[in-house]
Motif scaffolding. Structure first.
Motif, short mmCIF file in Angstrom:
data_model
loop_
_atom_site.label_atom_id
_atom_site.label_comp_id
_atom_site.label_asym_id
_atom_site.label_seq_id
_atom_site.Cartn_x
_atom_site.Cartn_y
_atom_site.Cartn_z
N ALA A 267 0.85 -1.18 0.00
CA ALA A 267 0.00 0.00 0.00
C ALA A 267 0.90 1.24 0.00
O ALA A 267 2.13 1.13 0.10
CB ALA A 267 -0.92 0.00 1.22
N ILE A 268 0.29 2.41 -0.11
CA ILE A 268 1.07 3.63 -0.26
C ILE A 268 0.70 4.62 0.84
O ILE A 268 -0.45 5.06 0.94
CB ILE A 268 0.83 4.27 -1.64
N GLY A 269 1.66 4.96 1.66
CA GLY A 269 1.49 5.99 2.66
C GLY A 269 2.11 7.28 2.18
O GLY A 269 2.97 7.28 1.28
N SER B 293 -3.11 -3.74 5.35
CA SER B 293 -4.22 -3.88 6.30
C SER B 293 -4.66 -2.53 6.84
O SER B 293 -5.85 -2.27 7.04
CB SER B 293 -3.81 -4.80 7.46
N ALA B 294 -3.70 -1.64 7.08
CA ALA B 294 -4.04 -0.31 7.57
C ALA B 294 -4.74 0.52 6.50
O ALA B 294 -5.62 1.33 6.79
CB ALA B 294 -2.78 0.41 8.05
N ALA B 295 -4.37 0.31 5.24
CA ALA B 295 -5.00 1.07 4.15
C ALA B 295 -6.46 0.71 3.97
O ALA B 295 -7.26 1.55 3.54
CB ALA B 295 -4.23 0.82 2.86
N ALA B 296 -6.84 -0.51 4.31
CA ALA B 296 -8.21 -0.95 4.09
C ALA B 296 -9.22 -0.12 4.87
O ALA B 296 -10.37 0.03 4.44
CB ALA B 296 -8.34 -2.42 4.47
N ALA B 297 -8.81 0.43 6.00
CA ALA B 297 -9.74 1.19 6.84
C ALA B 297 -9.56 2.70 6.71
O ALA B 297 -10.19 3.46 7.45
CB ALA B 297 -9.56 0.78 8.30
N PHE C 74 -2.45 7.06 1.13
CA PHE C 74 -3.16 7.29 2.39
C PHE C 74 -2.23 8.02 3.35
O PHE C 74 -1.05 7.65 3.51
CB PHE C 74 -3.61 5.96 3.00
N ARG C 75 -2.75 9.04 3.99
CA ARG C 75 -1.92 9.87 4.84
C ARG C 75 -1.54 9.16 6.14
O ARG C 75 -2.39 8.61 6.84
CB ARG C 75 -2.65 11.18 5.15
N ARG C 76 -0.23 9.18 6.42
CA ARG C 76 0.35 8.74 7.69
C ARG C 76 0.03 7.29 8.06
O ARG C 76 -0.16 6.96 9.23
CB ARG C 76 -0.10 9.67 8.82
N LEU C 77 -0.02 6.40 7.07
CA LEU C 77 -0.15 4.98 7.39
C LEU C 77 1.15 4.48 8.01
O LEU C 77 2.22 5.05 7.78
CB LEU C 77 -0.43 4.18 6.12
N PRO C 78 1.09 3.38 8.75
CA PRO C 78 2.34 2.79 9.26
C PRO C 78 3.21 2.30 8.11
O PRO C 78 2.72 1.73 7.14
CB PRO C 78 1.85 1.61 10.12
N LEU C 79 4.51 2.52 8.23
CA LEU C 79 5.45 2.01 7.25
C LEU C 79 5.43 0.48 7.28
O LEU C 79 5.37 -0.13 8.34
CB LEU C 79 6.85 2.51 7.58
N SER C 80 5.45 -0.12 6.10
CA SER C 80 5.39 -1.58 6.04
C SER C 80 6.61 -2.22 6.68
O SER C 80 7.74 -1.73 6.56
CB SER C 80 5.29 -2.03 4.57
N GLY C 81 6.38 -3.34 7.34
CA GLY C 81 7.48 -4.11 7.91
C GLY C 81 8.01 -5.16 6.97
O GLY C 81 8.78 -6.03 7.39
N GLY C 82 7.60 -5.10 5.69
CA GLY C 82 8.04 -6.10 4.73
C GLY C 82 9.54 -6.14 4.55
O GLY C 82 10.11 -7.19 4.26
N GLU C 83 10.22 -4.99 4.66
CA GLU C 83 11.66 -4.91 4.57
C GLU C 83 12.16 -4.05 5.72
O GLU C 83 11.46 -3.16 6.21
CB GLU C 83 12.11 -4.32 3.23
N SER C 84 13.40 -4.30 6.14
CA SER C 84 13.96 -3.51 7.24
C SER C 84 14.22 -2.08 6.82
O SER C 84 14.12 -1.15 7.63
CB SER C 84 15.26 -4.15 7.73
N ALA C 85 14.56 -1.86 5.55
CA ALA C 85 14.78 -0.52 5.01
C ALA C 85 14.47 -0.54 3.52
O ALA C 85 14.58 -1.59 2.87
CB ALA C 85 16.22 -0.07 5.24
N TYR C 86 14.09 0.62 2.98
CA TYR C 86 13.66 0.70 1.59
C TYR C 86 14.56 1.66 0.81
O TYR C 86 14.95 2.72 1.32
CB TYR C 86 12.21 1.18 1.51
N PRO C 87 14.87 1.30 -0.44
CA PRO C 87 15.64 2.23 -1.28
C PRO C 87 14.84 3.50 -1.55
O PRO C 87 13.61 3.51 -1.49
CB PRO C 87 15.89 1.42 -2.56
N VAL C 88 15.55 4.56 -1.89
CA VAL C 88 14.95 5.89 -2.00
C VAL C 88 15.16 6.44 -3.41
O VAL C 88 16.26 6.34 -3.97
CB VAL C 88 15.58 6.85 -0.97
N LEU C 89 14.12 7.04 -3.98
CA LEU C 89 14.20 7.72 -5.27
C LEU C 89 13.72 9.15 -5.10
O LEU C 89 12.65 9.39 -4.53
CB LEU C 89 13.32 7.01 -6.31
N LEU C 90 14.50 10.10 -5.60
CA LEU C 90 14.08 11.50 -5.62
C LEU C 90 13.48 11.82 -6.98
O LEU C 90 14.06 11.49 -8.01
CB LEU C 90 15.26 12.44 -5.36
N PHE C 91 12.31 12.46 -6.96
CA PHE C 91 11.62 12.82 -8.21
C PHE C 91 11.62 14.33 -8.38
O PHE C 91 11.21 15.07 -7.48
CB PHE C 91 10.18 12.31 -8.23
#
Length: 454
Positions: free
Chosen positions: A82-84, A123-127, A163-180
């Motif tokens: 999901a997207i926070g 799961s948080a995005a669903a609500a 979705f605003r301020r959802l919890p960051l996913s625990g799927g990975e310990s850290a995520y790569p970053v892209l600047l747009f």
């Protein structure tokens, strides 16, 4: 507007827009006398009433403008996350703002408004309630195409997948970053279909606005920083030098943002993203002026691992020295044709130095380079405008196909050079995307060359 200040001449798109809109609206020529009398007026009223009645029965808006600017649905992201989202406003006390040279140095510190999109728990995005499309996109399109802002009021009815301020996913310990980085006169929200796809695939995307070259943005205290038109120049060399300076400011914005991310990521910073940013895997992407920003920042700062330019320029250090890290460039078919000096219908859509600088930057690279042409695209195809008005802006490709192509190649590039995931789309033409063809002269992938020699 000086048409050579960007890679693509926006006046060209605007010309086509005016022609097509006049056909849709039935607008009369100024020299045509129109007199509505008696039966003609009654007939017009009956026709208008019939249109409203039919529209309401079909569940459509009775406003004729909605035929040109429909309320649309963004394509679903295909990744597992999901997207926070949240916003930040950065102030760089080490640099003074000069509003693109129109005021003396010392007009206050440089500011960089940001939107952060990150992988979130499904799961948080669903609500939660999704964010709506921001009004900033309508302001940008009004500026780029010269249309009234009120025509884009319907964008506030378009739901995003963020979705605003959802919890960051625990799927990975850290995520790569892209600047747009967006195009000139544009906004960090211009390509949400692409941003959402990248985030759903496990990237944290930081959208930057660049005051006075982006469209109108809000600064501290609620002040507005509107786009400032560049000066007029007698010679293209003078404009080129000016653009080198402008892109240097934007590239400095990107480096400052990365500095800030390092502070956020530090242990004990208290930031929600502390420890969750994989800054060893940081990349850049941008469109038009933003593409020029991306390649300049890549050349200037070794902390960036890779960059993707969606039809940007080469203003700055990139053409003067070899690129040291992977770089991909996507050119539109319409702009490729404009590069042909023998084309009798040639539009002046590129600055004169573009071909030489592109070949120098990519041909001398010490790392992998990819250069591909997307045949049905024109300059604005890398944004979401085809969805905003398919009748006016889709041109030769549907909005769905436009976003499918852009998302597929952007994901393939960053997956390969940020996540080390190989893709069959890179470096070779694909039956799945016949619209895209590689330039063999400017495309070089070391692994593929080794396999070919073997």
């Amino acid at each position: 507007m000086n048409p050579t200040s960007t890679l693509m001449l926006n006046a060209y798109s605007r010309k086509r827009l005016e022609i097509r809109y006049s056909r849709e609206s039935g607008r009369m020529n100024k020299n045509t006398k129109t007199v509505w009398l008696g039966g003609a007026a009654a007939a017009a009223m009956v026709a208008a009433a019939g249109y409203v009645y039919r529209s309401r029965r079909q569940g459509k808006s009775p406003n004729p403008l909605r035929r040109l600017f429909p309320v649309f649905a963004l394509p679903e992201p295909t990744g597992p996350y999901a997207i926070g989202t949240f916003e930040e406003h950065l102030v760089d006390g080490s640099r003074q703002e000069n509003r693109r040279g129109t005021l003396p140095e010392g007009d206050g510190p440089r500011e960089v408004p940001l939107t952060v999109w990150y992988p979130a728990d499904t799961s948080a995005a669903a609500a939660a309630q999704p964010e709506r499309y921001p009004a900033a996109l309508g302001e940008c399109l009004s500026l780029v195409f010269g249309l009234p802002r009120r025509w884009f009021g319907h964008l506030s009815r378009v739901s995003t997948h963020a979705f605003r301020r959802l919890p960051l996913s625990g799927g990975e310990s850290a995520y790569p970053v892209l600047l747009f980085s967006p195009g000139i006169r544009s906004t960090r929200f211009q390509s949400l279909t692409l941003v959402e796809e990248l985030v759903s695939r496990g990237y944290i995307v930081i959208g930057m606005d660049h005051p006075y070259t982006s469209a109108e943005v809000k600064l501290q205290g609620g002040r507005a920083a509107a786009y400032v038109h560049e000066p007029s120049f007698a010679h293209s060399s003078e404009l080129h030098a000016y653009n080198v300076g402008e892109i240097a400011v934007r590239a400095a914005d990107a480096r400052f943002v990365l500095d800030t991310l390092e502070r956020w990521n530090a242990a004990g910073s208290g930031h929600p993203l502390s420890g969750r940013l994989d800054l060893e895997r940081a990349g850049l992407l941008g469109h038009s002026y933003g593409g020029a920003t991306a390649v300049q920042a890549l050349a200037a700062d070794e902390r960036f691992a890779a960059a993707l330019s969606l039809e940007g320029g080469f203003w700055g250090e990139a053409p003067s020295g070899p690129l040291e890290r992977p770089f991909m460039y996507l050119l539109t078919g319409e702009t490729e044709r404009a590069l042909d000096p023998n084309d009798p219908k040639r539009e002046k859509v590129v600055y004169p130095e573009w071909t030489e600088e592109a070949e120098q930057a990519m041909g001398s690279s010490r790392s992998d380079t990819l250069f591909a042409v997307v045949e049905p695209f024109y300059h604005q195809s890398f944004t979401d405008v085809a969805y905003v008005s398919p009748r006016l802006f889709a041109h030769k490709a549907t909005p769905e196909r436009t976003s499918e192509i852009t998302r597929a190649y952007a994901v393939a590039f960053f997956d390969r050079y940020i996540k080390s995931i190989r893709s069959e789309l890179l470096g070779q033409d694909s039956e799945a995307f016949p619209e895209v063809r590689y330039d063999r002269k400017l495309t070089r992938i070391a692994d593929q060359e080794k396999e070919t020699r073997a």
